[in-house]
Design a protein around this motif. Structure first.
Motif, PDB file in Angstrom:
ATOM      1  N   LEU A 107       0.823  -1.210   0.000  1.00  0.00           N
ATOM      2  CA  LEU A 107       0.000   0.000   0.000  1.00  0.00           C
ATOM      3  C   LEU A 107       0.857   1.259   0.000  1.00  0.00           C
ATOM      4  N   VAL A 108       1.964   1.221   0.759  1.00  0.00           N
ATOM      5  CA  VAL A 108       2.868   2.374   0.795  1.00  0.00           C
ATOM      6  C   VAL A 108       3.450   2.629  -0.597  1.00  0.00           C
ATOM      7  N   LYS A 109       3.842   1.573  -1.285  1.00  0.00           N
ATOM      8  CA  LYS A 109       4.446   1.741  -2.602  1.00  0.00           C
ATOM      9  C   LYS A 109       3.416   2.195  -3.638  1.00  0.00           C
ATOM     10  N   ILE A 110       2.140   1.789  -3.462  1.00  0.00           N
ATOM     11  CA  ILE A 110       1.087   2.291  -4.353  1.00  0.00           C
ATOM     12  C   ILE A 110       1.045   3.812  -4.313  1.00  0.00           C
ATOM     13  N   SER A 111       1.131   4.375  -3.102  1.00  0.00           N
ATOM     14  CA  SER A 111       1.041   5.832  -2.966  1.00  0.00           C
ATOM     15  C   SER A 111       2.222   6.524  -3.631  1.00  0.00           C
ATOM     16  N   LEU A 112       3.417   5.958  -3.519  1.00  0.00           N
ATOM     17  CA  LEU A 112       4.595   6.566  -4.134  1.00  0.00           C
ATOM     18  C   LEU A 112       4.534   6.500  -5.656  1.00  0.00           C
ATOM     19  N   ALA A 113       4.206   5.333  -6.189  1.00  0.00           N
ATOM     20  CA  ALA A 113       4.153   5.191  -7.649  1.00  0.00           C
ATOM     21  C   ALA A 113       3.020   6.037  -8.231  1.00  0.00           C
ATOM     22  N   GLU A 114       1.863   6.074  -7.543  1.00  0.00           N
ATOM     23  CA  GLU A 114       0.738   6.890  -8.026  1.00  0.00           C
ATOM     24  C   GLU A 114       1.130   8.359  -8.072  1.00  0.00           C
ATOM     25  N   ALA A 115       1.861   8.806  -7.056  1.00  0.00           N
ATOM     26  CA  ALA A 115       2.277  10.210  -7.022  1.00  0.00           C
ATOM     27  C   ALA A 115       3.232  10.525  -8.165  1.00  0.00           C
ATOM     28  N   GLY A 170       2.773   5.962 -23.838  1.00  0.00           N
ATOM     29  CA  GLY A 170       2.008   6.901 -24.641  1.00  0.00           C
ATOM     30  C   GLY A 170       1.016   7.713 -23.840  1.00  0.00           C
ATOM     31  N   TRP A 171       1.029   7.546 -22.507  1.00  0.00           N
ATOM     32  CA  TRP A 171       0.128   8.314 -21.653  1.00  0.00           C
ATOM     33  C   TRP A 171       0.855   9.597 -21.248  1.00  0.00           C
ATOM     34  N   THR A 172       0.363  10.732 -21.685  1.00  0.00           N
ATOM     35  CA  THR A 172       1.103  11.972 -21.463  1.00  0.00           C
ATOM     36  C   THR A 172       0.263  13.112 -20.897  1.00  0.00           C
ATOM     37  N   ASN A 173      -1.016  12.863 -20.645  1.00  0.00           N
ATOM     38  CA  ASN A 173      -1.850  13.948 -20.124  1.00  0.00           C
ATOM     39  C   ASN A 173      -2.888  13.396 -19.158  1.00  0.00           C
ATOM     40  N   THR A 174      -3.700  14.290 -18.607  1.00  0.00           N
ATOM     41  CA  THR A 174      -4.624  13.910 -17.537  1.00  0.00           C
ATOM     42  C   THR A 174      -5.754  12.996 -18.002  1.00  0.00           C
ATOM     43  N   GLY A 175      -5.951  12.885 -19.296  1.00  0.00           N
ATOM     44  CA  GLY A 175      -6.960  11.957 -19.790  1.00  0.00           C
ATOM     45  C   GLY A 175      -6.660  10.516 -19.419  1.00  0.00           C
ATOM     46  N   TRP A 176      -5.396  10.232 -19.128  1.00  0.00           N
ATOM     47  CA  TRP A 176      -4.982   8.867 -18.782  1.00  0.00           C
ATOM     48  C   TRP A 176      -4.917   8.647 -17.270  1.00  0.00           C
ATOM     49  N   MET A 177      -5.386   9.609 -16.475  1.00  0.00           N
ATOM     50  CA  MET A 177      -5.206   9.507 -15.030  1.00  0.00           C
ATOM     51  C   MET A 177      -5.909   8.280 -14.432  1.00  0.00           C
ATOM     52  N   LYS A 178      -7.169   8.055 -14.816  1.00  0.00           N
ATOM     53  CA  LYS A 178      -7.885   6.887 -14.290  1.00  0.00           C
ATOM     54  C   LYS A 178      -7.220   5.589 -14.716  1.00  0.00           C
ATOM     55  N   VAL A 179      -6.766   5.562 -15.947  1.00  0.00           N
ATOM     56  CA  VAL A 179      -6.086   4.366 -16.454  1.00  0.00           C
ATOM     57  C   VAL A 179      -4.807   4.115 -15.653  1.00  0.00           C
ATOM     58  N   MET A 180      -4.040   5.183 -15.412  1.00  0.00           N
ATOM     59  CA  MET A 180      -2.793   5.046 -14.649  1.00  0.00           C
ATOM     60  C   MET A 180      -3.058   4.519 -13.239  1.00  0.00           C
ATOM     61  N   ARG A 181      -4.113   5.011 -12.605  1.00  0.00           N
ATOM     62  CA  ARG A 181      -4.398   4.588 -11.232  1.00  0.00           C
ATOM     63  C   ARG A 181      -4.801   3.115 -11.170  1.00  0.00           C
ATOM     64  N   LEU A 182      -5.590   2.662 -12.151  1.00  0.00           N
ATOM     65  CA  LEU A 182      -5.911   1.232 -12.213  1.00  0.00           C
ATOM     66  C   LEU A 182      -4.648   0.423 -12.451  1.00  0.00           C
ATOM     67  N   ASP A 183      -3.838   0.875 -13.378  1.00  0.00           N
ATOM     68  CA  ASP A 183      -2.584   0.197 -13.716  1.00  0.00           C
ATOM     69  C   ASP A 183      -1.688   0.076 -12.480  1.00  0.00           C
ATOM     70  N   ASN A 184      -1.602   1.144 -11.697  1.00  0.00           N
ATOM     71  CA  ASN A 184      -0.769   1.155 -10.502  1.00  0.00           C
ATOM     72  C   ASN A 184      -1.282   0.176  -9.451  1.00  0.00           C
ATOM     73  N   ARG A 185      -2.607   0.118  -9.296  1.00  0.00           N
ATOM     74  CA  ARG A 185      -3.174  -0.827  -8.326  1.00  0.00           C
ATOM     75  C   ARG A 185      -2.912  -2.269  -8.744  1.00  0.00           C
ATOM     76  N   VAL A 186      -3.007  -2.527 -10.047  1.00  0.00           N
ATOM     77  CA  VAL A 186      -2.696  -3.872 -10.548  1.00  0.00           C
ATOM     78  C   VAL A 186      -1.244  -4.222 -10.234  1.00  0.00           C
ATOM     79  N   ALA A 187      -0.345  -3.224 -10.377  1.00  0.00           N
ATOM     80  CA  ALA A 187       1.075  -3.450 -10.103  1.00  0.00           C
ATOM     81  C   ALA A 187       1.288  -3.972  -8.700  1.00  0.00           C
ATOM     82  N   TYR A 188       0.687  -3.326  -7.730  1.00  0.00           N
ATOM     83  CA  TYR A 188       0.977  -3.707  -6.352  1.00  0.00           C
ATOM     84  C   TYR A 188       0.075  -4.806  -5.829  1.00  0.00           C
TER      85      TYR A 188
END
Length: 439
Positions: free
Chosen positions: A67-75, A229-247
């Motif tokens: 959980l700690v690493k999720i917060s760091l990678a998400e940030a 290829g994710w470079t703007n805020t349109g990908w924010m939800k995708v990034m957060r799901l991706d990060n949760r899958v990572a951890y």
């Protein structure tokens, strides 16, 4: 080998389109890469030893570590997407001290880590194919394969190979966890935050939390997000799901190995060595308990774990180094689009750092690790995660980040907890160094 741009079709179609995209499993990628890179053989050994010493008691600590690493990678990912700038560009805006720290860190860390990663990948190969060649030559072969693979391929191919290797890691660790028949009652009890009744139990617990899957690769996550290829805020939800899958993936690896340590080692009162050689010992124990086929299967998983860390660092930290050199030379603002275009992966700083990770460390394989350099490496390595947590708090609470994407209370709490945790571990690491022998 294929030469790709590293861009996905989705990124090419809407690189400048910042409309929110629906989070979807089909986009998952950078999270798999960061999970594979962050969980190395050393993390698995540390979790095994925790299970061996304390049974299921510290299961809760392993989960908190994820959980700690999720917060760091998400940030880190949120900084890249919300500002359009790279993390090193953010660091540079905080003052020259960040540049000095990173420059010293990346040179010394890369030199020592290169040898460690090659040796870690070589150990299971030597165990699988005994009497073929010495460990040092297996290590050199692993380093060269990693060099050639990353040199001639861009992010898209790199991600696919990492995904396959993560699949191997997942199957092996879950199989072993099922094979040892975990006591689920004790495992659920291990979710309660209880400290072992042992000397230094608090520090051991903090060490387990801090050691679950993450070093400089947490900072590299934002670069892999851009490379996807994710470079703007349109990908924010995708990034957060991706990060949760990572951890979540990291959590599966860690929990599975803690089960193995608790059932196979703790119940039989068997101790293994710290470091990668502990996994070789585990292979011998598995051969005695379940036969040579299970042991070989485990060694294949051990190799996948070590080699993903090797090629992950070869790619991710080289991206960061290329960004560092570009910022130093141009003094201009660094954009995520430059990473997404594949420009960084074709640059001479990227390839120069690849060579630095591969060839100078070969000297350490034959001559041993220089004592003073190892101490400096240990201190710098321990200092990086407090540096990362502290600078992310600074960047994401300032006007450098658009107001909508600045830290909320939960993000600040999680990053502050991460920073304090890693600061304590850093102080312990510095304290434990044999400074009297250093001078």
């Amino acid at each position: 080998m294929a030469d790709t741009t590293g861009n996905t079709a989705a990124s090419q179609a809407g690189e400048s389109d910042s409309r929110p995209r629906k989070s979807s499993w089909r986009y998952i990628g950078p999270g798999i890469v960061v999970a594979a890179t962050g969980v190395g053989a050393g993390d698995l050994v540390a979790t095994l030893i925790a299970g061996s010493n304390f049974g299921y008691t510290l299961l809760w600590a392993a989960i908190i570590g994820c959980l700690v690493k999720i917060s760091l990678a998400e940030a880190a990912g949120r900084w890249h997407l919300s500002t359009g700038r790279t993390l090193f560009d953010g660091w540079a805006s905080l003052g020259r001290w960040t540049t000095y720290f990173f420059a010293v860190y990346v040179v010394i860390w890369g030199f020592v880590y290169g040898a460690a990663a090659m040796s870690s990948s070589a150990l299971p190969l030597q165990a699988l194919f005994p009497n073929v060649m010495d460990l040092e030559w297996w290590a050199i072969a692993c380093g060269l394969v990693g060099l050639v693979f990353v040199w001639f391929n861009k992010y898209a191919v790199f991600e696919k190979v990492m995904t396959v290797l993560v699949g191997v890691m997942f199957v092996v660790t879950v199989y072993l966890a099922i094979r040892v028949t975990p006591n689920l009652g004790d495992a659920f009890a291990g979710l309660l935050p209880v400290l072992p009744d042992e000397k230094d139990s608090i520090l051991n617990t903090l060490g387990l939390i801090g050691g679950v899957g993450g070093t400089i690769t947490l900072a590299a996550y934002g670069y892999w997000v851009n490379a996807k290829g994710w470079t703007n805020t349109g990908w924010m939800k995708v990034m957060r799901l991706d990060n949760r899958v990572a951890y979540a993936t990291t959590g599966v690896f860690v929990v599975a190995m803690l089960f193995v340590g608790a059932e196979l080692l703790h119940s039989a009162n068997v101790a293994i060595a710290s470091g990668d050689k502990g996994l070789i010992q585990l292979g011998d124990i598995l051969a005695d308990e379940y036969g040579s086929a299970t042991a070989k299967f485990f060694l294949i998983g051990f190799f996948a774990t070590s080699f993903t860390s090797l090629i992950g660092v070869w790619h991710g930290v080289s991206l960061m180094f290329a960004d560092f050199v570009t910022r130093y030379r141009t003094r201009g603002e660094l954009k995520g689009e430059e990473v997404a275009s594949g420009e960084r992966e074709r640059s001479w700083p990227f390839r120069a750092y690849l060579l630095w990770l591969t060839f100078p460390p070969i000297v350490l394989l034959f001559q041993g690790e220089p004592f003073r350099l190892i101490i400096i490496y240990g201190v710098l390595g321990a200092a990086f995660l407090p540096f990362l947590a502290g600078t992310l708090i600074w960047l994401l609470n300032s006007a450098r980040t658009p107001r909508e994407w600045r830290n909320g209370p939960l993000s600040n709490v999680m990053l502050a907890v991460a920073g304090l945790l890693f600061l304590v571990l850093c102080v312990k690491q510095v304290w434990d160094q044999p400074w009297s022998e250093f001078f």
